[in-house]
Design a protein around this motif. Sequence first.
Motif, PDB file in Angstrom:
ATOM      1  N   THR A   1       7.812  32.761  70.922  1.00 13.05           N
ATOM      2  CA  THR A   1       7.374  34.060  71.435  1.00 13.05           C
ATOM      3  C   THR A   1       6.477  33.973  72.657  1.00 13.05           C
ATOM      4  OG1 THR A   1       5.472  34.061  69.935  1.00 13.05           O
ATOM      5  CG2 THR A   1       7.501  35.094  69.148  1.00 13.05           C
ATOM      6  N   THR A   2       5.626  32.949  72.732  1.00  9.21           N
ATOM      7  CA  THR A   2       4.635  32.878  73.806  1.00  9.21           C
ATOM      8  C   THR A   2       4.339  31.432  74.186  1.00  9.21           C
ATOM      9  OG1 THR A   2       3.566  34.813  72.795  1.00  9.21           O
ATOM     10  CG2 THR A   2       2.366  33.694  74.559  1.00  9.21           C
ATOM     11  N   PHE A   3       4.156  31.209  75.487  1.00  7.74           N
ATOM     12  CA  PHE A   3       3.678  29.919  75.968  1.00  7.74           C
ATOM     13  C   PHE A   3       2.196  30.031  76.301  1.00  7.74           C
ATOM     14  CE2 PHE A   3       8.113  28.878  77.825  1.00  7.74           C
ATOM     15  CZ  PHE A   3       8.516  28.362  76.601  1.00  7.74           C
ATOM     16  N   ALA A   4       1.450  28.967  76.012  1.00  9.57           N
ATOM     17  CA  ALA A   4       0.041  28.889  76.381  1.00  9.57           C
ATOM     18  C   ALA A   4      -0.206  27.517  76.991  1.00  9.57           C
ATOM     19  CB  ALA A   4      -0.846  29.086  75.152  1.00  9.57           C
TER      20      ALA A   4
ATOM     21  N   HIS B   1       7.019  24.668  78.095  1.00 12.13           N
ATOM     22  CA  HIS B   1       8.181  25.133  78.850  1.00 12.13           C
ATOM     23  C   HIS B   1       9.111  23.994  79.266  1.00 12.13           C
ATOM     24  CE1 HIS B   1       6.660  23.687  82.730  1.00 12.13           C
ATOM     25  NE2 HIS B   1       5.469  24.129  82.363  1.00 12.13           N
TER      26      HIS B   1
ATOM     27  N   ARG C   1       7.218  32.690  66.045  1.00 14.53           N
ATOM     28  CA  ARG C   1       7.177  33.707  64.997  1.00 14.53           C
ATOM     29  C   ARG C   1       7.999  33.226  63.807  1.00 14.53           C
ATOM     30  NH1 ARG C   1       9.187  38.025  67.478  1.00 14.53           N
ATOM     31  NH2 ARG C   1       7.135  38.826  68.092  1.00 14.53           N
TER      32      ARG C   1
ATOM     33  N   ALA D   1       2.825  26.346  72.252  1.00 14.37           N
ATOM     34  CA  ALA D   1       3.726  27.496  72.142  1.00 14.37           C
ATOM     35  C   ALA D   1       3.582  28.135  70.763  1.00 14.37           C
ATOM     36  CB  ALA D   1       5.172  27.069  72.363  1.00 14.37           C
TER      37      ALA D   1
ATOM     38  N   LEU E   1      11.659  30.780  75.867  1.00 13.06           N
ATOM     39  CA  LEU E   1      11.243  31.976  75.135  1.00 13.06           C
ATOM     40  C   LEU E   1      12.430  32.605  74.405  1.00 13.06           C
ATOM     41  CD1 LEU E   1       8.813  33.682  77.694  1.00 13.06           C
ATOM     42  CD2 LEU E   1       8.218  32.427  75.609  1.00 13.06           C
ATOM     43  N   ASN E   2      12.146  33.081  73.206  1.00 12.11           N
ATOM     44  CA  ASN E   2      13.123  33.759  72.344  1.00 12.11           C
ATOM     45  C   ASN E   2      14.146  32.822  71.710  1.00 12.11           C
ATOM     46  OD1 ASN E   2      12.012  36.373  72.825  1.00 12.11           O
ATOM     47  ND2 ASN E   2      13.092  36.427  74.786  1.00 12.11           N
TER      48      ASN E   2
ATOM     49  N   GLU F   1       2.752  34.071  62.820  1.00  9.03           N
ATOM     50  CA  GLU F   1       3.111  33.098  63.840  1.00  9.03           C
ATOM     51  C   GLU F   1       2.410  31.766  63.591  1.00  9.03           C
ATOM     52  OE1 GLU F   1       2.338  34.632  67.745  1.00  9.03           O
ATOM     53  OE2 GLU F   1       4.269  35.698  67.805  1.00  9.03           O
TER      54      GLU F   1
END
Length: 202
Positions: free
Chosen positions: A32-35, A66, A42, A39, A71-72, A48
């Motif tokens: 759902t999200t990169f930081a 990445h 969910r 990552a 994503l997804n 999550e």
Amino acid sequence: KIALGRKQLLKDNWAEMMNTLKVGDIIEGKVTTFANFGAFVRLAEQVEGLIHNTELSWDASVHQAHQVLKLNNTVRVKIISIDEAKRRIGLSLRQVAVNPWQQFADQTPTGTKLHLPIVSIADFGLFVDLGNNLRGLIHKNDVQWETGKLELAERFNVGDSIDCVLLSTDVARERASLGIKQLSHDPWQTFLDKKPLGHQFE
């Protein structure tokens, strides 16, 4: 004062998942999200987990999510920690795959003679390519039996392939130690074998 809350009317997926999940389980989730540090994946609605950068890949060149994730995308991950008080779940992507360090240790016992390319040179030793993006270290002390000053950069070049022997593999610490001098007999031991303690020299 009267405190009202809407979330109490909703299904608590966290509590439900805690009844079924445990450390060591392998499950699927959606990225759902990169930081900067990893990552988020969910696992269920409002639940999550985090894949930290250190758990992305066995490949040491992978530092950001990445590089290996999108994503997804749906991914298979292993649960490596659960903090129920903070509602945090630690996940690992790499532990779902074969551990190349374990594979190397299984296939290459201590004492195996190898012919490996040098990938980098440091003041303290030579790093060699073990395959599968693994690096081994030939410490400066394991290059030669002779004492005295040894300039590795003057004697070796990156890209050279050298003969060496595997001294040890530490799977947990992801390290392999190798040596060059161990391919030959220790001259001091040879000397002592021929001249034991008490030997009189003429």
